[in-house]
Write an enzyme that holds these catalytic residues in place. Structure first.
Site, PDB file in Angstrom:
ATOM      1  N   ARG A 136     -10.689  -0.035  14.822  1.00  0.00           N
ATOM      2  CA  ARG A 136     -10.597   0.611  13.700  1.00  0.00           C
ATOM      3  C   ARG A 136     -11.766   0.049  12.623  1.00  0.00           C
ATOM      4  O   ARG A 136     -12.656   0.173  12.782  1.00  0.00           O
ATOM      5  CB  ARG A 136      -9.126   0.780  13.199  1.00  0.00           C
ATOM      6  N   LYS A 177       0.822  -1.206   0.125  1.00  0.00           N
ATOM      7  CA  LYS A 177      -0.003   0.253  -0.083  1.00  0.00           C
ATOM      8  C   LYS A 177       0.756   1.264   0.025  1.00  0.00           C
ATOM      9  O   LYS A 177       2.088   1.240   0.260  1.00  0.00           O
ATOM     10  CB  LYS A 177      -0.951  -0.122   1.287  1.00  0.00           C
ATOM     11  N   TYR A 204      14.778  30.592   7.520  1.00  0.00           N
ATOM     12  CA  TYR A 204      13.524  31.251   7.789  1.00  0.00           C
ATOM     13  C   TYR A 204      13.490  31.290   9.367  1.00  0.00           C
ATOM     14  O   TYR A 204      13.817  30.551   9.989  1.00  0.00           O
ATOM     15  CB  TYR A 204      12.118  30.680   7.398  1.00  0.00           C
ATOM     16  N   MET A 219      10.605  24.661   2.403  1.00  0.00           N
ATOM     17  CA  MET A 219       9.885  23.487   1.426  1.00  0.00           C
ATOM     18  C   MET A 219      10.702  22.473   0.525  1.00  0.00           C
ATOM     19  O   MET A 219      10.280  21.734   0.231  1.00  0.00           O
ATOM     20  CB  MET A 219       8.775  24.532   0.421  1.00  0.00           C
TER      21      MET A 219
HETATM   22  C1  LIG Z   1      -0.495  -1.367   7.007  1.00  0.00           C
HETATM   23  C2  LIG Z   1      -1.164  -2.698   7.225  1.00  0.00           C
HETATM   24  C3  LIG Z   1      -0.462  -3.923   7.628  1.00  0.00           C
HETATM   25  C4  LIG Z   1       1.116  -3.893   7.423  1.00  0.00           C
HETATM   26  O1  LIG Z   1       1.421  -3.421   8.674  1.00  0.00           O
HETATM   27  P1  LIG Z   1       3.199  -3.441   8.999  1.00  0.00           P
HETATM   28  O2  LIG Z   1       3.239  -2.929  10.513  1.00  0.00           O
HETATM   29  O3  LIG Z   1       3.795  -2.220   8.154  1.00  0.00           O
HETATM   30  O4  LIG Z   1       3.539  -4.660   8.690  1.00  0.00           O
HETATM   31  C5  LIG Z   1      -0.992  -5.110   7.493  1.00  0.00           C
HETATM   32  N1  LIG Z   1      -2.446  -5.115   7.527  1.00  0.00           N
HETATM   33  C6  LIG Z   1      -3.250  -4.189   7.532  1.00  0.00           C
HETATM   34  C7  LIG Z   1      -4.768  -4.208   7.595  1.00  0.00           C
HETATM   35  C8  LIG Z   1      -2.657  -2.804   7.277  1.00  0.00           C
HETATM   36  O5  LIG Z   1      -3.405  -1.779   7.221  1.00  0.00           O
END
Ligand SMILES: *Cc1c(COP(=O)(O)O)cnc(C)c1O
Length: 385
Positions: A141, A43, A275, A323
């Site tokens: 979640r 992802k 800055y 930036m």
């Molecule tokens: C991001 C994610 C993972 C991987 O988690 P890591 O801690 O990076 O290994 C696995 N399952 C779900 C649902 C996630 O959102």
């Protein structure tokens, strides 16, 4: 994302060592117990490393599945020729269910609304959707609450009978797997087994049951079930730095973020830097300009704290991160424009690591690697095994 080889020396680059990634995936796969497979989580553009090259490398190293958050990420894998098992888990109403089902992407449902959209899409296509039901075993979640699980399972079973879907997976996600011994871990394992039992009694026969993220893959074999689901550890970061550095887990960070110094100059003492003049040169000195900033993912919280290797030594960002650039004070040392500044890497050349940046700015390594900006070209090395 600019992945083309630049015709000139780049301002900055994120070098991705695909041999490191493959080694990490192999090391994680070896840790999976009882013949469990591995889903490499790709992802968020493979945690900032680039979706397609990383997905390909993960498959080469034996990843049985690829996991994405959004359906668009999974569809991009298919559009570029990946034909293996893929799960996309983060859906919103009206999502591209038909395209995903048609592309043989396994989809996830945490509630009845998703099952309804999945069955409607499957009917339109005249196909059987492959669905993973997600239980909330305590993370709070996504996922289906225990009180609603029986209803979700029954609806899925009814849709199976109708031929619109098949439940290919049952799964959940940990809250505190990076804190071994945390009381929630045992509670989540128990809740997961209960959810599996209820699904079984209702007649569901999933291909895979999966729960283990990176820390659980590394420290909790009883959570491996049929598939482990590591993300950050595939890219070589330790998911629990308090428990061990990457090398303690057989991992090696795959990304090195560096930049070419854009300027080096002598300045007198008492000179304000960047800055807000939050840094003032303590005496006559040499300043080097590192041409990456918060638009490139260098956290602005790294102002005055972020580490960077320049001219053979660790330096600290002098003044504010802007930036597009920040400054380091070389003290009595010198450097040339074009010399390399290394923000982070595996740490094997004395450079800081992403974890060092995370500590310096009060976040986690995950965020440091994932937020490297789109205008930093990813440069791949060791593409072929
Ligand atoms: C991001 C994610 C993972 C991987 O988690 P890591 O801690 O990076 O290994 C696995 N399952 C779900 C649902 C996630 O959102």
């Amino acid at each position: 994302m600019n992945t083309a080889a630049a015709a000139h020396p780049p301002r900055a680059r994120a070098e991705i060592d695909l041999a490191a990634l493959r080694g990490n995936v192999r090391a994680l796969r070896e840790r999976a117990v009882g013949g469990a497979g591995l889903m490499a989580v790709v992802k968020a553009d493979a945690y900032g490393h680039g979706l397609l090259p990383c997905a390909r490398a993960a498959r080469q190293a034996g990843a049985d599945w690829l996991g994405t958050a959004t359906p668009e990420e999974a569809l991009a894998l298919r559009a570029n020729g990946d034909t293996g098992p893929v799960l996309a888990w983060l859906w919103t109403p009206g999502g591209p269910w038909e395209r995903a089902i048609d592309a043989d992407i396994d989809v996830s449902a945490s509630g009845l609304w998703a099952l309804a959209e999945i069955t409607a899409a499957a009917r339109t296509l005249g196909r059987t959707a492959r669905v993973h039901l997600k239980a909330d075993t305590g993370l709070g979640r996504n996922g289906c609450q225990p009180a609603d699980w029986a209803e979700l399972v029954a609806a899925a079973r009814a849709a199976e009978a109708e031929g619109t879907l098949r439940v290919t997976g049952l799964w959940s996600h940990f809250a505190c797997a990076d804190e071994p011994g945390h009381p929630s871990i045992v509670r989540q394992l128990d809740a997961f087994r209960e959810a599996l039992g209820a699904a079984e009694r209702a007649g569901l026969r999933p291909e895979v049951r999966h729960l283990a993220n990176s820390p659980a893959t590394l420290t909790l074999p009883e959570a491996h079930f049929d598939l482990v689901r590591p993300g950050v550890s595939c890219y070589g970061l330790s998911p629990a730095p308090e428990l061990g550095a990457p090398q303690d887990f057989g991992l090696r960070p795959a990304m090195t973020l560096s930049a070419a110094l854009a300027n080096v100059k002598r300045v007198p003492g008492g000179h304000g830097v960047s800055y807000g003049h939050t840094y003032t040169t303590p005496g006559a000195t040499t300043l080097a300009l590192v041409p990456v900033g918060y638009a490139d993912g260098v956290p602005r919280h790294g102002s005055g704290t972020g580490p960077v290797l320049v001219a053979g030594k660790w330096r600290t960002v002098a003044g504010r991160v802007a930036m597009d650039q920040f400054v380091v004070d070389l003290g009595g040392d010198t450097a040339e424009p074009g010399d390399e500044a290394v923000l982070f890497g595996p740490g094997e050349r004395g450079e800081p690591t992403a974890e060092d940046w995370a500590r310096a700015v009060g976040t986690i390594g995950y965020e440091i690697i994932t937020r490297v900006g789109a205008r930093v070209p990813r440069v791949y090395i060791n593409r072929e095994p």
